[in-house]
Design a protein around this motif. Structure first.
Motif, PDB file in Angstrom:
ATOM      1  N   THR A  96       0.814  -1.214   0.000  1.00 25.01           N
ATOM      2  CA  THR A  96       0.000   0.000   0.000  1.00 25.01           C
ATOM      3  C   THR A  96       0.848   1.266   0.000  1.00 25.01           C
ATOM      4  OG1 THR A  96      -0.146  -0.014   2.425  1.00 25.01           O
ATOM      5  CG2 THR A  96      -1.841  -1.214   1.203  1.00 25.01           C
ATOM      6  N   THR A  97       2.157   1.152   0.221  1.00 25.89           N
ATOM      7  CA  THR A  97       3.024   2.332   0.244  1.00 25.89           C
ATOM      8  C   THR A  97       3.806   2.506  -1.055  1.00 25.89           C
ATOM      9  OG1 THR A  97       4.855   1.076   1.236  1.00 25.89           O
ATOM     10  CG2 THR A  97       3.291   2.133   2.740  1.00 25.89           C
TER      11      THR A  97
ATOM     12  N   ARG B 214      -8.813 -10.875   7.310  1.00 31.57           N
ATOM     13  CA  ARG B 214      -8.478  -9.542   7.799  1.00 31.57           C
ATOM     14  C   ARG B 214      -7.267  -8.991   7.057  1.00 31.57           C
ATOM     15  NH1 ARG B 214      -7.585 -10.667  14.044  1.00 31.57           N
ATOM     16  NH2 ARG B 214      -6.209 -12.192  13.013  1.00 31.57           N
ATOM     17  N   VAL B 215      -7.097  -7.676   7.131  1.00 30.94           N
ATOM     18  CA  VAL B 215      -5.935  -7.039   6.523  1.00 30.94           C
ATOM     19  C   VAL B 215      -4.664  -7.584   7.174  1.00 30.94           C
ATOM     20  CG1 VAL B 215      -4.729  -4.846   6.185  1.00 30.94           C
ATOM     21  CG2 VAL B 215      -7.211  -4.941   5.956  1.00 30.94           C
ATOM     22  N   GLY B 216      -3.733  -7.997   6.348  1.00 34.59           N
ATOM     23  CA  GLY B 216      -2.490  -8.570   6.836  1.00 34.59           C
ATOM     24  C   GLY B 216      -2.472 -10.081   6.825  1.00 34.59           C
ATOM     25  N   ASP B 217      -3.649 -10.735   6.696  1.00 31.64           N
ATOM     26  CA  ASP B 217      -3.678 -12.194   6.610  1.00 31.64           C
ATOM     27  C   ASP B 217      -3.091 -12.661   5.283  1.00 31.64           C
ATOM     28  OD1 ASP B 217      -4.809 -12.253   9.063  1.00 31.64           O
ATOM     29  OD2 ASP B 217      -6.834 -12.780   8.403  1.00 31.64           O
ATOM     30  N   ILE B 218      -2.633 -13.894   5.286  1.00 35.94           N
ATOM     31  CA  ILE B 218      -1.990 -14.470   4.106  1.00 35.94           C
ATOM     32  C   ILE B 218      -2.787 -15.670   3.617  1.00 35.94           C
ATOM     33  CG2 ILE B 218       0.095 -15.605   3.224  1.00 35.94           C
ATOM     34  CD1 ILE B 218       1.713 -14.036   5.248  1.00 35.94           C
TER      35      ILE B 218
ATOM     36  N   VAL C 102       1.471 -18.841  -5.358  1.00 40.35           N
ATOM     37  CA  VAL C 102       2.115 -17.701  -4.731  1.00 40.35           C
ATOM     38  C   VAL C 102       1.290 -17.292  -3.521  1.00 40.35           C
ATOM     39  CG1 VAL C 102       0.891 -16.079  -6.248  1.00 40.35           C
ATOM     40  CG2 VAL C 102       2.984 -15.356  -5.078  1.00 40.35           C
ATOM     41  N   ALA C 103       1.964 -16.900  -2.442  1.00 45.04           N
ATOM     42  CA  ALA C 103       1.288 -16.419  -1.245  1.00 45.04           C
ATOM     43  C   ALA C 103       0.975 -14.941  -1.412  1.00 45.04           C
ATOM     44  CB  ALA C 103       2.157 -16.646  -0.008  1.00 45.04           C
ATOM     45  N   ALA C 104      -0.264 -14.561  -1.093  1.00 46.64           N
ATOM     46  CA  ALA C 104      -0.710 -13.183  -1.226  1.00 46.64           C
ATOM     47  C   ALA C 104      -1.162 -12.653   0.125  1.00 46.64           C
ATOM     48  CB  ALA C 104      -1.846 -13.078  -2.239  1.00 46.64           C
ATOM     49  N   VAL C 105      -1.097 -11.340   0.279  1.00 46.60           N
ATOM     50  CA  VAL C 105      -1.462 -10.666   1.524  1.00 46.60           C
ATOM     51  C   VAL C 105      -2.762  -9.902   1.312  1.00 46.60           C
ATOM     52  CG1 VAL C 105      -0.736  -8.991   3.266  1.00 46.60           C
ATOM     53  CG2 VAL C 105       0.958 -10.450   2.164  1.00 46.60           C
ATOM     54  N   VAL C 106      -3.650  -9.949   2.293  1.00 45.54           N
ATOM     55  CA  VAL C 106      -4.880  -9.165   2.243  1.00 45.54           C
ATOM     56  C   VAL C 106      -4.530  -7.715   2.544  1.00 45.54           C
ATOM     57  CG1 VAL C 106      -7.170  -8.818   3.231  1.00 45.54           C
ATOM     58  CG2 VAL C 106      -6.269 -11.140   2.959  1.00 45.54           C
ATOM     59  N   THR C 107      -4.747  -6.837   1.587  1.00 46.56           N
ATOM     60  CA  THR C 107      -4.396  -5.425   1.746  1.00 46.56           C
ATOM     61  C   THR C 107      -5.597  -4.548   2.057  1.00 46.56           C
ATOM     62  OG1 THR C 107      -4.624  -5.049  -0.642  1.00 46.56           O
ATOM     63  CG2 THR C 107      -2.441  -5.662   0.181  1.00 46.56           C
ATOM     64  N   GLN C 108      -6.810  -5.077   1.843  1.00 43.44           N
ATOM     65  CA  GLN C 108      -7.997  -4.262   2.079  1.00 43.44           C
ATOM     66  C   GLN C 108      -9.213  -5.171   2.210  1.00 43.44           C
ATOM     67  OE1 GLN C 108      -8.588  -1.334  -0.969  1.00 43.44           O
ATOM     68  NE2 GLN C 108     -10.454  -0.507  -0.075  1.00 43.44           N
ATOM     69  N   VAL C 109     -10.130  -4.787   3.086  1.00 45.81           N
ATOM     70  CA  VAL C 109     -11.404  -5.484   3.235  1.00 45.81           C
ATOM     71  C   VAL C 109     -12.503  -4.532   2.791  1.00 45.81           C
ATOM     72  CG1 VAL C 109     -12.994  -6.627   4.818  1.00 45.81           C
ATOM     73  CG2 VAL C 109     -10.521  -6.873   5.151  1.00 45.81           C
TER      74      VAL C 109
ATOM     75  N   LEU D 126     -12.288  -9.469  -0.152  1.00 47.97           N
ATOM     76  CA  LEU D 126     -10.905  -9.161   0.206  1.00 47.97           C
ATOM     77  C   LEU D 126     -10.104  -8.749  -1.021  1.00 47.97           C
ATOM     78  CD1 LEU D 126     -10.243 -12.289   2.475  1.00 47.97           C
ATOM     79  CD2 LEU D 126     -11.217 -10.072   3.155  1.00 47.97           C
ATOM     80  N   VAL D 127      -9.334  -7.698  -0.877  1.00 48.19           N
ATOM     81  CA  VAL D 127      -8.384  -7.287  -1.908  1.00 48.19           C
ATOM     82  C   VAL D 127      -7.032  -7.890  -1.556  1.00 48.19           C
ATOM     83  CG1 VAL D 127      -7.290  -5.351  -3.084  1.00 48.19           C
ATOM     84  CG2 VAL D 127      -9.636  -5.136  -2.248  1.00 48.19           C
ATOM     85  N   ILE D 128      -6.464  -8.651  -2.463  1.00 51.87           N
ATOM     86  CA  ILE D 128      -5.210  -9.345  -2.191  1.00 51.87           C
ATOM     87  C   ILE D 128      -4.143  -8.906  -3.177  1.00 51.87           C
ATOM     88  CG2 ILE D 128      -6.415 -11.344  -1.239  1.00 51.87           C
ATOM     89  CD1 ILE D 128      -5.773 -12.807  -3.867  1.00 51.87           C
ATOM     90  N   GLU D 129      -2.914  -9.033  -2.763  1.00 51.43           N
ATOM     91  CA  GLU D 129      -1.778  -8.737  -3.629  1.00 51.43           C
ATOM     92  C   GLU D 129      -0.589  -9.553  -3.155  1.00 51.43           C
ATOM     93  OE1 GLU D 129       0.957  -4.969  -5.208  1.00 51.43           O
ATOM     94  OE2 GLU D 129      -0.977  -4.634  -4.208  1.00 51.43           O
ATOM     95  N   GLY D 130       0.033 -10.228  -4.088  1.00 51.48           N
ATOM     96  CA  GLY D 130       1.199 -11.046  -3.753  1.00 51.48           C
ATOM     97  C   GLY D 130       2.253 -10.956  -4.831  1.00 51.48           C
ATOM     98  N   ARG D 131       3.506 -11.016  -4.411  1.00 51.27           N
ATOM     99  CA  ARG D 131       4.622 -10.959  -5.350  1.00 51.27           C
ATOM    100  C   ARG D 131       5.688 -11.947  -4.923  1.00 51.27           C
ATOM    101  NH1 ARG D 131       7.552  -5.577  -7.798  1.00 51.27           N
ATOM    102  NH2 ARG D 131       9.135  -6.656  -9.032  1.00 51.27           N
TER     103      ARG D 131
END
Length: 248
Positions: free
Chosen positions: A41-42, A82-86, A164-171, A177-182
């Motif tokens: 998010t940054t 939740r935000v931050g979950d994987i 690939v493992a993704a992180v929840v960045t937004q609910v 859930l909005v997810i993003e993984g790299r």
């Protein structure tokens, strides 16, 4: 395209090429550096997702009851919510397309006209016409022909299977859930990049905290690489600039 625009493009291409060349010269003999782990998010260009949302439902429950209307399950759910979950995204792409098109068009047209005079001058007899080498019966003759033929074909096949493992960045307000993984993997002097982003429903996440890529809405999946092999496969900056400028 005017001369000023062409000069601007060439100058920009030369500047970018010089910067890239200096970076590559500074890294001669070194493997490509991996990207530092950071909060998605940054990063530059990050935008929170905004989607149409249904009307909110009030959270109600009965007295002496463990169930409430907003609960996703009766027992504790260990899946990401939740935000931050994987969670793990199972990327599976198996696409194929085959298209063949053939087009042919032919048109022929012939027009002829005869007149007894030339430019308004009337010949008194055939002898005067013969002196000018003009055939009075065929002084005007038109003919034209058009023939077009076209053929095109598409034969594409793509297959990709990885995870690939993704992180929840937004609910989102409706619970999605909005997810993003790299993921980056370096082998010798080549780095393989895998990026996955999108929107998922908590109910689509399986019991083992995984979700198939086909269940991701607004999915953005990127699979590529960078390094010595990728550099060889790319055309030079000068060639790319000429391809963008030349109209033929």
């Amino acid at each position: 395209m005017n001369i000023a625009k062409i000069a601007t493009i060439l100058t920009l291409a030369a500047t970018l090429g010089a910067c890239s060349t200096m970076d590559r010269l500074a890294n001669v003999g070194q493997a490509p550096a991996l990207t530092a782990i950071a909060d998605p998010t940054t990063t530059a260009g990050y935008q929170p997702v905004r989607m149409p949302m249904p009307e909110p439902i009030a959270d109600t429950y009965q007295a002496n009851s463990l169930y409430r209307t907003s609960a996703k399950g009766f027992f504790k759910d260990e899946r990401a919510h939740r935000v931050g979950d994987i969670l793990t995204v199972m990327v599976t792409i198996d696409d194929s397309a085959k298209i063949n098109n053939n087009t042919q068009r032919t048109r022929n047209s012939t027009n002829s006209a005869g007149m007894g005079g030339l430019f308004g001058a009337v010949f008194s007899n055939a002898t005067d016409a013969a002196k000018l080498n003009v055939d009075p019966q065929a002084a005007i003759d038109f003919s034209s022909g058009i023939q077009d033929a076209g053929a095109g074909s598409v034969n594409r096949s793509e297959a990709l299977e990885t995870s690939v493992a993704a992180v929840v960045t937004q609910v989102l307000p409706n619970g999605n859930l909005v997810i993003e993984g790299r993921q980056e993997v370096r082998v010798n002097f080549e780095v393989r990049d895998l990026i996955v982003a999108g929107i998922v429903r908590p109910s689509d996440i399986q019991a083992n905290n995984t979700i198939p890529s086909t269940k991701i809405a607004e999915a953005r999946i990127s699979y590529g690489g960078r390094g010595q092999i990728t550099d060889v496969q790319q055309p030079r900056y000068g060639q790319q600039a000429m391809d963008a400028i030349l109209p033929f």
